[in-house]
Design an enzyme around this catalytic site. Structure first.
Site, PDB file in Angstrom:
ATOM      1  N   LYS A  41     -10.245  12.933   7.550  1.00 30.56           N
ATOM      2  CA  LYS A  41      -9.876  12.704   8.986  1.00 30.56           C
ATOM      3  C   LYS A  41      -9.769  13.956   9.827  1.00 30.56           C
ATOM      4  CE  LYS A  41      -6.727   8.852   7.891  1.00 30.56           C
ATOM      5  NZ  LYS A  41      -7.335   7.811   8.555  1.00 30.56           N
ATOM      6  N   LYS A  61       0.812  -1.321  -0.050  1.00 29.33           N
ATOM      7  CA  LYS A  61       0.024  -0.016  -0.016  1.00 29.33           C
ATOM      8  C   LYS A  61       0.841   1.347  -0.034  1.00 29.33           C
ATOM      9  CE  LYS A  61      -3.145   2.744   3.082  1.00 29.33           C
ATOM     10  NZ  LYS A  61      -4.042   2.764   4.006  1.00 29.33           N
ATOM     11  N   ASP A 108     -11.951   6.994   3.268  1.00 24.85           N
ATOM     12  CA  ASP A 108     -11.013   6.805   4.102  1.00 24.85           C
ATOM     13  C   ASP A 108     -10.655   5.408   4.330  1.00 24.85           C
ATOM     14  OD1 ASP A 108      -8.836   7.571   5.706  1.00 24.85           O
ATOM     15  OD2 ASP A 108     -10.007   7.849   7.322  1.00 24.85           O
ATOM     16  N   ARG A 123      -7.340  -0.343   0.701  1.00 25.78           N
ATOM     17  CA  ARG A 123      -7.856  -1.650   0.268  1.00 25.78           C
ATOM     18  C   ARG A 123      -8.540  -1.562  -1.143  1.00 25.78           C
ATOM     19  NH1 ARG A 123     -12.454  -1.640   4.630  1.00 25.78           N
ATOM     20  NH2 ARG A 123     -10.641  -1.073   5.695  1.00 25.78           N
ATOM     21  N   ASP A 158      -2.430  10.289   3.558  1.00 27.86           N
ATOM     22  CA  ASP A 158      -3.942   9.880   3.676  1.00 27.86           C
ATOM     23  C   ASP A 158      -4.438  10.853   4.529  1.00 27.86           C
ATOM     24  OD1 ASP A 158      -6.358   8.488   3.736  1.00 27.86           O
ATOM     25  OD2 ASP A 158      -5.707   6.973   5.214  1.00 27.86           O
TER      26      ASP A 158
HETATM   27  N1  BES Z   1      -4.195   4.664   6.778  1.00 23.71           N
HETATM   28  C1  BES Z   1      -5.484   4.400   7.485  1.00 23.71           C
HETATM   29  C2  BES Z   1      -5.088   3.411   8.626  1.00 23.71           C
HETATM   30  C3  BES Z   1      -3.996   3.887   9.640  1.00 23.71           C
HETATM   31  C4  BES Z   1      -4.398   4.247  10.939  1.00 23.71           C
HETATM   32  C5  BES Z   1      -2.606   3.847   9.588  1.00 23.71           C
HETATM   33  C6  BES Z   1      -3.574   4.727  11.922  1.00 23.71           C
HETATM   34  C7  BES Z   1      -1.802   4.134  10.472  1.00 23.71           C
HETATM   35  C8  BES Z   1      -2.245   4.763  11.630  1.00 23.71           C
HETATM   36  C9  BES Z   1      -6.573   3.755   6.936  1.00 23.71           C
HETATM   37  O1  BES Z   1      -6.526   4.189   5.399  1.00 23.71           O
HETATM   38  C10 BES Z   1      -7.745   4.218   7.372  1.00 23.71           C
HETATM   39  O2  BES Z   1      -7.991   5.413   7.201  1.00 23.71           O
HETATM   40  N2  BES Z   1      -8.585   3.092   7.839  1.00 23.71           N
HETATM   41  C11 BES Z   1      -9.858   3.506   8.417  1.00 23.71           C
HETATM   42  C12 BES Z   1     -10.923   2.571   7.770  1.00 23.71           C
HETATM   43  C13 BES Z   1     -12.171   2.828   8.078  1.00 23.71           C
HETATM   44  C14 BES Z   1     -12.559   4.173   7.213  1.00 23.71           C
HETATM   45  C15 BES Z   1     -13.089   1.362   7.699  1.00 23.71           C
HETATM   46  C16 BES Z   1      -9.699   3.286   9.871  1.00 23.71           C
HETATM   47  O3  BES Z   1      -8.986   2.226  10.244  1.00 23.71           O
HETATM   48  O4  BES Z   1     -10.460   4.119  10.635  1.00 23.71           O
HETATM   49 ZN    ZN Z   2      -4.640   4.792   4.775  1.00 27.96          ZN
HETATM   50 MN    MN Z   3      -7.450   6.031   5.224  1.00 31.42          MN
END
Ligand code: BES
Ligand code: ZN
Ligand code: MN
Length: 507
Positions: A282, A270, A352, A356, A275
């Site tokens: 976020k 990835k 967010d 995936r 992000d």
């Molecule tokens: N990049 C984030 C996950 C992440 C969180 C990486 C903390 C490093 C530290 C990912 O893209 C994300 O935002 N995931 C979301 C998914 C949700 C929207 C289903 C999450 O984990 O909140």
């Molecule tokens: Zn991410």
């Molecule tokens: Mn994300």
């Protein structure tokens, strides 16, 4: 970059700025770590009073503890640095390699500002020599590319020379272990640098250009899909995630081919260079370190280069799924449907959950080449950090191979844990309008993400998914060989896995 040599000199005569010795936690105070002849020479120079001196100075022998002593007469280096190793091993046993790796790393960090350190830690076998070498080199790291001269003076520069004192220094197996440690540490450093580079300086195109400029020098082939090629190929995941950003996405293939290889390992990373969350933005407090979201791609790239530099007898192909996830008038909306590479449609309910989407495209592309095993690496979910904390990799995938990857990680001292994919969570993939939706119920979010990825992988392929959202980036204090910021986690696991693949040992 730090140089590494093995030497069979004594700690008393080795010409260095500091000698590192190990001290363990005894019943009634610090005890010198048994098993290092070079360290014993330092003790002899004190007339056997070293442990008592350390006790007087408050040393206890705990992990990450360092104690400095001006050298006694008879020791050429001016400084002795005692590093804690924790509990004394059970009778007759040796310190485990990861204990040595962490201690060497803590010592190397403490010696930033010195030029040359000699490590007199107990190295009973080649695994211990490798661990001390790796730990010392991994601890000797700093990211200074974006600092002015006044900040990166010589007073804090990492060690430029590491000598590991090893009575078996002349042995071929030891020399090979040192060479492997050096390559590994350099590649971990490369991945850390990429992660630490601010997101305005590392866009998908810059990342791809860096790979194009560097990988061929190591005999690694590079192919890049730019936004036009991605559109032509139908890579709807990468394009959908990247379309809100002024910095367009890239897919990069890096391939190392070994002449006599019979096995091919595919690695998918990835590579979200930043992000923001996209339209599902976020909040503050959750976006400050999101430059780390390309950590999976950095790890995969570094692992391919390491395999190539070591000439492993296995083919390793890396796929870097690079995009920037930003909100704008052109960004993907919650509710949009994307057509992924290979034709599956995905309703994007939360922009967010973008990792995936880029991975789905890259997984399908990687599988067209029929690899023997597939590992994807991603900072994928906050849920995995909630489950496992900030230092442990979550491992999902096909059962046997997932467990094999977990065991491989344990072999190289990387913390990981196998996670299940409960069948009922797959229900959440159902969309009322598309083949799939990209988010399900909140609970079990890291496992749901595994179900989503599995939709893009053939059922009969060995597959593992490493969620490194916690350990990819150290937002806290440095510890052991782990600096603040990018850690380069999972490179050691992938390299060991490639070695196992070369040995026909993938289960
Ligand atoms: N990049 C984030 C996950 C992440 C969180 C990486 C903390 C490093 C530290 C990912 O893209 C994300 O935002 N995931 C979301 C998914 C949700 C929207 C289903 C999450 O984990 O909140
Ligand atoms: Zn991410
Ligand atoms: Mn994300």
């Amino acid at each position: 970059m730090t140089a590494l040599t093995l030497s069979n000199l004594s700690a008393a005569t080795v010409p260095a700025d500091a000698v590192v010795i190990g001290v363990a936690k005894g019943e009634s105070g610090p005890v010198l770590a048994a098993g290092s002849t070079p360290a014993a020479a330092v003790d002899a120079a004190t007339g056997g009073t070293l442990a008592a001196t350390l006790k007087t100075l408050g040393a206890k022998g705990g992990e990450n503890e360092v104690t400095r002593i001006a050298s006694p007469d008879g020791v050429a280096a001016p400084l002795v640095l005692a590093v804690g190793l924790g509990a004394v091993p059970d009778k007759g046993g040796a310190f485990d390699p990861e204990t040595l790796r962490r201690a060497a790393g803590a010592a190397a960090r403490a010696l930033a500002g010195s030029a040359h350190a000699a490590f007199a830690l107990p190295v009973a076998d080649v695994a211990a020599v490798a661990a001390v070498s790796e730990g010392a080199l991994l601890g000797a790291y700093a990211f200074t590319a974006f600092r002015g001269r006044e900040f990166d003076g010589a007073d804090s520069a990492p060690l430029s020379q590491v000598t590991v004192l090893d009575e078996g220094a002349a042995d071929d197996a030891h020399t090979r272990a040192a060479q492997r440690a050096l390559v590994l540490a350099e590649e971990v450093g490369r991945a850390r640098d990429l992660v630490n580079t601010p997101p305005n300086a590392l866009t998908p195109a810059v990342f791809a250009d860096t790979v194009t400029a560097t990988a061929p020098g190591f005999g690694v082939d590079v192919e890049v899909w730019d936004e036009e090629a991605l559109a032509e190929g139908g890579f709807g995941g990468l394009l959908g995630v990247g379309q809100g950003s002024g910095a367009p996405p890239r897919l990069v293939r890096v391939a190392y081919r070994a002449p006599a290889a019979t096995t091919t390992l595919a690695l998918v990373g990835k590579g979200i260079t930043y992000d923001s969350g996209g339209i599902s933005l976020k909040p503050a407090g959750h976006n400050e370190t999101m430059k780390c979201d390309m950590g999976g791609a950095a790890t995969v790239y570094a692992a391919v280069l390491a395999a190539a530099r070591l000439g492993l007898a296995v083919n390793v192909t890396g796929w870097l799924a690079l995009a920037e996830n930003m909100p704008s008038g052109t960004a993907t909306r919650p509710g949009d449907v994307l057509t992924m590479y290979g034709g599956k449609t995905v309703e994007v309910l939360n922009t967010d959950a973008e990792g995936r989407l880029v991975l789905g495209d890259a997984l399908v592309k990687a599988c067209e080449e029929n690899p023997d095993a597939l590992v994807d690496v991603a900072t994928l979910t906050g849920a995995m950090v909630v489950a496992l904390g900030e230092r442990t990799i979550g491992v999902l995938g096909t059962d046997a191979f997932r467990d094999l990857v977990h065991e491989t990680a344990a072999e190289v001292g990387e913390e990981s844990w196998p996670m299940p994919m409960p069948a009922e969570l797959a229900e959440g993939l159902k969309s009322p309008v598309a083949d799939l939706q990209n988010v399900g119920p909140r609970l079990g979010g890291g496992l749901f993400a595994g179900h989503f990825l599995r939709e893009f992988v053939p059922a009969d392929l060995r597959w593992a998914h490493l969620d490194i959202a916690g350990p990819a980036y150290n937002g806290g204090s440095p510890h052991g060989y782990t600096p603040k910021g990018g850690t380069g986690v999972a490179i050691r696991t992938l390299l060991r896995l490639a070695e196992r693949a070369a040995d026909g040992d993938l289960g």
